[in-house]
Scaffold this active site. Structure first.
Site, PDB file in Angstrom:
ATOM      1  N   PHE A  31     -26.420  27.480 -33.254  1.00 16.70           N
ATOM      2  CA  PHE A  31     -25.718  26.595 -34.188  1.00 16.70           C
ATOM      3  C   PHE A  31     -24.251  26.466 -33.752  1.00 16.70           C
ATOM      4  O   PHE A  31     -23.605  27.468 -33.436  1.00 16.70           O
ATOM      5  CB  PHE A  31     -25.805  27.192 -35.590  1.00 16.70           C
ATOM      6  CG  PHE A  31     -25.382  26.257 -36.679  1.00 16.70           C
ATOM      7  CD1 PHE A  31     -26.252  25.276 -37.144  1.00 16.70           C
ATOM      8  CD2 PHE A  31     -24.125  26.334 -37.237  1.00 16.70           C
ATOM      9  CE1 PHE A  31     -25.866  24.407 -38.155  1.00 16.70           C
ATOM     10  CE2 PHE A  31     -23.725  25.465 -38.244  1.00 16.70           C
ATOM     11  CZ  PHE A  31     -24.605  24.505 -38.703  1.00 16.70           C
ATOM     12  N   ASP A  55     -27.546  36.409 -36.376  1.00 17.48           N
ATOM     13  CA  ASP A  55     -27.284  35.480 -37.475  1.00 17.48           C
ATOM     14  C   ASP A  55     -28.618  35.205 -38.163  1.00 17.48           C
ATOM     15  O   ASP A  55     -29.562  34.712 -37.535  1.00 17.48           O
ATOM     16  CB  ASP A  55     -26.670  34.190 -36.925  1.00 17.48           C
ATOM     17  CG  ASP A  55     -26.234  33.243 -38.040  1.00 17.48           C
ATOM     18  OD1 ASP A  55     -26.820  33.303 -39.140  1.00 17.48           O
ATOM     19  OD2 ASP A  55     -25.309  32.446 -37.806  1.00 17.48           O
ATOM     20  N   TYR A  85     -26.753  29.764 -49.051  1.00 19.00           N
ATOM     21  CA  TYR A  85     -27.171  28.504 -49.696  1.00 19.00           C
ATOM     22  C   TYR A  85     -28.453  27.914 -49.134  1.00 19.00           C
ATOM     23  O   TYR A  85     -28.904  26.881 -49.578  1.00 19.00           O
ATOM     24  CB  TYR A  85     -26.044  27.470 -49.648  1.00 19.00           C
ATOM     25  CG  TYR A  85     -25.417  27.225 -48.287  1.00 19.00           C
ATOM     26  CD1 TYR A  85     -26.053  26.438 -47.335  1.00 19.00           C
ATOM     27  CD2 TYR A  85     -24.182  27.780 -47.964  1.00 19.00           C
ATOM     28  CE1 TYR A  85     -25.476  26.214 -46.101  1.00 19.00           C
ATOM     29  CE2 TYR A  85     -23.600  27.559 -46.721  1.00 19.00           C
ATOM     30  CZ  TYR A  85     -24.257  26.771 -45.787  1.00 19.00           C
ATOM     31  OH  TYR A  85     -23.686  26.559 -44.565  1.00 19.00           O
ATOM     32  N   LYS A  86     -29.045  28.565 -48.148  1.00 16.37           N
ATOM     33  CA  LYS A  86     -30.299  28.042 -47.590  1.00 16.37           C
ATOM     34  C   LYS A  86     -31.469  28.659 -48.350  1.00 16.37           C
ATOM     35  O   LYS A  86     -31.681  28.348 -49.502  1.00 16.37           O
ATOM     36  CB  LYS A  86     -30.331  28.312 -46.079  1.00 16.37           C
ATOM     37  CG  LYS A  86     -29.274  27.473 -45.353  1.00 16.37           C
ATOM     38  CD  LYS A  86     -29.127  27.828 -43.890  1.00 16.37           C
ATOM     39  CE  LYS A  86     -28.056  26.937 -43.265  1.00 16.37           C
ATOM     40  NZ  LYS A  86     -27.450  27.517 -42.073  1.00 16.37           N
ATOM     41  N   ARG A 112     -36.345  17.284 -39.102  1.00 12.01           N
ATOM     42  CA  ARG A 112     -36.509  18.691 -39.441  1.00 12.01           C
ATOM     43  C   ARG A 112     -37.111  18.838 -40.834  1.00 12.01           C
ATOM     44  O   ARG A 112     -36.656  18.200 -41.785  1.00 12.01           O
ATOM     45  CB  ARG A 112     -35.118  19.337 -39.399  1.00 12.01           C
ATOM     46  CG  ARG A 112     -35.112  20.822 -39.228  1.00 12.01           C
ATOM     47  CD  ARG A 112     -33.706  21.311 -38.926  1.00 12.01           C
ATOM     48  NE  ARG A 112     -32.791  21.103 -40.055  1.00 12.01           N
ATOM     49  CZ  ARG A 112     -31.778  21.906 -40.346  1.00 12.01           C
ATOM     50  NH1 ARG A 112     -31.552  22.974 -39.612  1.00 12.01           N
ATOM     51  NH2 ARG A 112     -30.987  21.653 -41.361  1.00 12.01           N
TER      52      ARG A 112
HETATM   53  C1  LIG Z   1     -26.155  27.138 -41.769  1.00  2.95           C
HETATM   54  C2  LIG Z   1     -25.643  27.954 -40.648  1.00  2.95           C
HETATM   55  C3  LIG Z   1     -24.309  28.367 -40.627  1.00  2.95           C
HETATM   56  C4  LIG Z   1     -23.380  27.916 -41.694  1.00  2.95           C
HETATM   57  O1  LIG Z   1     -22.109  28.429 -41.569  1.00  2.95           O
HETATM   58  P1  LIG Z   1     -21.048  28.148 -42.720  1.00  2.95           P
HETATM   59  O2  LIG Z   1     -19.918  28.989 -42.378  1.00  2.95           O
HETATM   60  O3  LIG Z   1     -21.705  28.446 -44.021  1.00  2.95           O
HETATM   61  O4  LIG Z   1     -20.723  26.686 -42.673  1.00  2.95           O
HETATM   62  C5  LIG Z   1     -23.908  29.183 -39.584  1.00  2.95           C
HETATM   63  N1  LIG Z   1     -24.757  29.557 -38.607  1.00  2.95           N
HETATM   64  C6  LIG Z   1     -26.047  29.152 -38.608  1.00  2.95           C
HETATM   65  C7  LIG Z   1     -26.958  29.589 -37.513  1.00  2.95           C
HETATM   66  C8  LIG Z   1     -26.525  28.330 -39.606  1.00  2.95           C
HETATM   67  O5  LIG Z   1     -27.784  27.920 -39.607  1.00  2.95           O
END
Ligand SMILES: *Cc1c(COP(=O)(O)O)cnc(C)c1O
Length: 419
Positions: A129, A199, A224-225, A378
């Protein structure tokens, strides 16, 4: 699952089906985007209202003590710990995933290089990401280190050598849904003398995770996921107890101090994971996050993450097979692994040219997925609230949308800020 009736029969026999009642899902909506923003739990509005009106409105400053506001971050951290193979006192909820990554990557680099300054590399994947790679890039630049990226997971083992300080990976890839073998890669990193940082943004609440069992060193994840904590919910951070006291993280704010209310000069880190806190906790957001985490913990009495995983795989397997049969000939190609062991809780297809418009046209039919540039459609499968009939109906809507070529409409081709 070859007919809609078979899908309904699977739902009728599903021991987790009642968990959907924890959520408000508008009739007719098929929400396949819980991997981006989880659905709101029914309990959340009342709880947030209580925190706002009573704890803040009436209790005011006294609520820091009387309403336990200072306990929220560790209390929710302990709940999340149950979902990721960690123990109480090892995890806290705070800040964003990006900020927490900065903290733990700083710690991991310092610890890994303490006795091995020749280790100059952070190893990750090009398809990680972007925020993870941006943070790593910034830290590497600041410390004069190097970020080395594998083009595919098969290249990773060869990059784990005496030059590697930290292996930094996202357990389930956000674009492909491919899941790494956390234990195997952690072991390879350790064998090379490096540390492993994971992560869990697409793992916590979605797939079973065993941080302790896999020997991981650091982990972060998203609220939030799949944890349903609400937009911008606080994230979480976990540190293996063997490392927790070896480092002061660089965002050394007063909430990570051993005694914040002594107001003394000089930073003294709190013992254990609390030193990974920084500033004043986001009480309203933490209250909402706790409601979300509780919806996942509600599955504990019915087999927990293992049962959720079984259902998630059954859903994604059925959806994939149906798309491959019923939507053949429309140019979609599967990006996610067929192999259950390698797939997280989402299914992605690529379309070379019209993926964005296809997702928009599908949303107009009440099936919400999302698009990840340049070409990925997705679909997230949250077993807490999705039914087998949702998977069936989603494919049927997709098939109709594609066969009518609805994606050609101009309104589906105008890109919004969030895709
Ligand atoms: C959703 C996601 C994030 C989100 O990071 P924020 O700091 O909440 O914006 C980070 N890393 C991964 C792999 C994600 O899927």
């Amino acid at each position: 699952m070859n007919t809609r009736d078979e899908a309904l029969a699977l739902d009728a026999a599903d021991p987790l089906a009642h968990l959907r009642e924890q959520f408000d899902i508008r009739p007719g909506l098929i929400y396949l985007d819980g991997n981006s923003l989880g659905v709101m739990p029914k309990a959340t509005p009342a709880r947030v209202q209580q925190v706002v009106a009573q704890e803040w409105g009436t209790g005011l400053i006294g609520s820091w003590n009387s309403a336990g506001w200072m306990d929220l971050a560790p209390r929710i951290g302990d709940k999340i710990a149950q979902l990721i193979g960690a123990k109480p006192g090892e995890c806290v909820a705070a800040d964003s995933t990006s900020v927490n990554l900065f903290k733990v990557l700083s710690a991991a680099l310092t610890i890994a290089r303490a006795d091995a300054p020749q280790r100059m590399r952070i190893v990750s994947e090009r398809s990680n990401f972007p925020t993870d790679l941006y943070i790593a890039e910034a830290l590497a630049a600041e410390r004069g280190l190097e970020l080395v990226l594998a083009d595919n997971p098969e290249e990773l083992p060869a990059l784990l050598d005496a030059r590697c300080a930290v292996l930094m990976l996202t357990h389930v890839n956000y674009r492909t849904g491919r899941m790494h073998d956390m234990a195997a890669l952690t072991q390879l990193a350790h064998a090379a003398g490096a540390l492993a940082l994971w992560d869990l943004a697409h793992s916590a609440g979605a797939v079973p995770v065993d941080l302790r069992g896999s020997g991981a060193d650091f982990a972060i994840g998203c609220g939030y996921k799949y944890l349903n904590g609400g937009p911008g919910a606080p994230a979480f951070v976990w540190v293996a107890p063997r490392h927790a006291e070896r480092f002061w993280q660089p965002l050394a704010g007063w909430m990570g101090h051993a005694a914040p209310f002594e107001f003394t000069p000089g930073y003294r880190p709190a013992p254990g994971i609390r030193r990974y806190l920084c500033g004043t906790p986001a009480v309203l957001s933490l209250a909402a996050l706790e409601c979300g985490v509780d919806t996942v913990l509600a599955a504990e009495a019915h087999g927990g993450m293992a049962a959720l995983r079984q259902k998630s795989l059954a859903l994604s397997r059925a959806f994939t097979a149906l798309v491959e049969v019923r939507c053949a000939g429309f140019g979609l190609s599967l990006v996610s692994p067929h192999d259950d062991a390698q797939r997280g809780s989402q299914v992605c297809f690529a379309h070379p040219t019209h993926g964005y418009a296809m997702v928009q046209a599908l949303i107009a039919r009440g099936v919400v997925g999302d698009f990840r540039a340049p070409d990925i459609l997705r679909f997230g499968f949250t077993p807490l609230y999705l039914r087998f009939v949702d998977a069936w109906d989603a494919v049927e809507q997709l098939r109709q949308m594609l066969s009518h070529e609805e994606w050609r409409e101009a309104r589906f081709n105008q890109k919004a800020a969030v895709t």
